[in-house]
Design a protein around this motif. Structure first.
Motif, short mmCIF file in Angstrom:
data_model
loop_
_atom_site.label_atom_id
_atom_site.label_comp_id
_atom_site.label_asym_id
_atom_site.label_seq_id
_atom_site.Cartn_x
_atom_site.Cartn_y
_atom_site.Cartn_z
N LEU A 107 0.82 -1.21 0.00
CA LEU A 107 0.00 0.00 0.00
C LEU A 107 0.86 1.26 0.00
O LEU A 107 0.47 2.28 -0.58
CB LEU A 107 -0.91 0.03 1.23
N ALA A 108 2.00 1.19 0.66
CA ALA A 108 2.89 2.35 0.75
C ALA A 108 3.58 2.64 -0.58
O ALA A 108 4.17 3.72 -0.75
CB ALA A 108 3.93 2.12 1.84
N HIS A 109 3.52 1.70 -1.51
CA HIS A 109 4.15 1.87 -2.83
C HIS A 109 3.14 1.58 -3.93
O HIS A 109 3.23 0.55 -4.62
CB HIS A 109 5.37 0.94 -2.96
N PRO A 110 2.17 2.48 -4.12
CA PRO A 110 1.11 2.23 -5.11
C PRO A 110 1.63 2.12 -6.54
O PRO A 110 0.94 1.57 -7.41
CB PRO A 110 0.18 3.44 -4.95
N GLU A 111 2.85 2.61 -6.78
CA GLU A 111 3.40 2.50 -8.13
C GLU A 111 3.71 1.05 -8.50
O GLU A 111 3.87 0.72 -9.67
CB GLU A 111 4.65 3.38 -8.27
N LYS A 112 3.79 0.19 -7.50
CA LYS A 112 4.04 -1.24 -7.75
C LYS A 112 2.72 -2.00 -7.69
O LYS A 112 2.45 -2.75 -6.77
CB LYS A 112 5.03 -1.78 -6.71
N ALA A 113 1.90 -1.76 -8.71
CA ALA A 113 0.54 -2.30 -8.74
C ALA A 113 0.50 -3.83 -8.68
O ALA A 113 -0.38 -4.40 -8.04
CB ALA A 113 -0.18 -1.81 -9.99
N GLU A 114 1.47 -4.48 -9.31
CA GLU A 114 1.47 -5.94 -9.33
C GLU A 114 1.68 -6.51 -7.91
O GLU A 114 1.01 -7.46 -7.51
CB GLU A 114 2.57 -6.45 -10.26
N GLU A 115 2.59 -5.89 -7.14
CA GLU A 115 2.81 -6.33 -5.76
C GLU A 115 1.57 -6.13 -4.92
O GLU A 115 1.23 -6.97 -4.08
CB GLU A 115 4.00 -5.59 -5.14
N GLN A 117 -1.56 -6.09 -6.00
CA GLN A 117 -2.54 -7.10 -6.42
C GLN A 117 -2.24 -8.45 -5.79
O GLN A 117 -3.14 -9.14 -5.30
CB GLN A 117 -2.56 -7.24 -7.95
N GLU A 118 -0.96 -8.84 -5.78
CA GLU A 118 -0.57 -10.12 -5.18
C GLU A 118 -0.86 -10.12 -3.68
O GLU A 118 -1.35 -11.11 -3.13
CB GLU A 118 0.91 -10.39 -5.43
N ALA A 119 -0.53 -9.00 -3.02
CA ALA A 119 -0.77 -8.89 -1.58
C ALA A 119 -2.27 -8.95 -1.27
O ALA A 119 -2.69 -9.61 -0.31
CB ALA A 119 -0.16 -7.60 -1.04
N MET A 120 -3.08 -8.28 -2.08
CA MET A 120 -4.53 -8.30 -1.88
C MET A 120 -5.09 -9.71 -2.10
O MET A 120 -5.96 -10.17 -1.35
CB MET A 120 -5.21 -7.30 -2.81
N ALA A 121 -4.58 -10.40 -3.09
CA ALA A 121 -5.02 -11.77 -3.35
C ALA A 121 -4.68 -12.69 -2.18
O ALA A 121 -5.49 -13.54 -1.78
CB ALA A 121 -4.39 -12.29 -4.64
#
Length: 195
Positions: A107-115, A117-121
């Protein structure tokens, strides 16, 4: 399903024999209480069960299922004295704590959208969205509601309750609780029994 097998367990200190050739079998779902006078070896037996101490004798056999997680509540739990209450119960070894921290970092690095998405999954897969609420609910239940209070300012009873919260959050398969109801009020004891 058998969780624990003890056979021919013996433990003595000097001339004092605490137990000799003791056998015990614990299956999933069983609840067992040890009741005896102080100094008769209850804590020592629980430490043997938890794998913190060994047994004497060549015929001793201790078999604990490999695929289960053990939760051990010591009579006198120890915490780093400078920790606050909330970080003290958030054990980095707890998988849910790691998942939530990974999500917060993403969340602290929104520019890393893939990370993210993986964390949310992973949060979805492990049902970790309510973890923080569960942590706080348990702390409130055991009257530990000042999350920023330093552990070294807690009484012995408060530290015991804090250790109990930490163990319950780990959701072990096999709980070994040494005098768990000391420092608990009647409602907390009743809740723990139902839990």
């Amino acid at each position: 399903m058998n969780f624990l097998t003890l056979e021919n367990i013996t433990k003595s200190y000097g001339e004092k024999v605490l137990f000799q050739n003791l056998s015990l079998y614990i299956d999933k779902g069983q609840k067992i209480g040890l009741i005896a006078k102080n100094g008769t070896g209850k804590t020592t037996l629980m430490r043997v069960i938890a794998g913190l101490e060994g047994s004497e004798g060549e015929r001793a056999k201790i078999i604990l299922r490999k695929d289960i997680r053990i939760g051990w509540l010591d009579q006198e739990p120890r915490f780093h004295p400078e920790l606050d209450v909330l970080p003290a119960v958030l054990d980095p070894a707890n998988p849910l704590v790691r998942i939530v921290k990974r999500y917060e970092k993403a969340l602290a690095h929104p520019e890393k959208a893939e990370e993210l998405q993986e964390a949310m999954a992973e949060m979805d897969m492990q049902n970790a969205w309510s973890f923080e609420a569960r942590v706080k609910e348990l702390l409130f239940r055991f009257r530990l509601d000042d999350f920023e209070q330093k552990v070294n300012t807690l009484s012995g009873g408060q530290q015991k309750r804090l250790a109990l919260v930490k163990i319950l959050l780990d959701e072990p398969d096999f709980l070994i609780l040494d005098e768990p109801t000391n420092h608990l009020d009647a409602l907390s004891v009743q809740w723990l029994e139902q839990f």
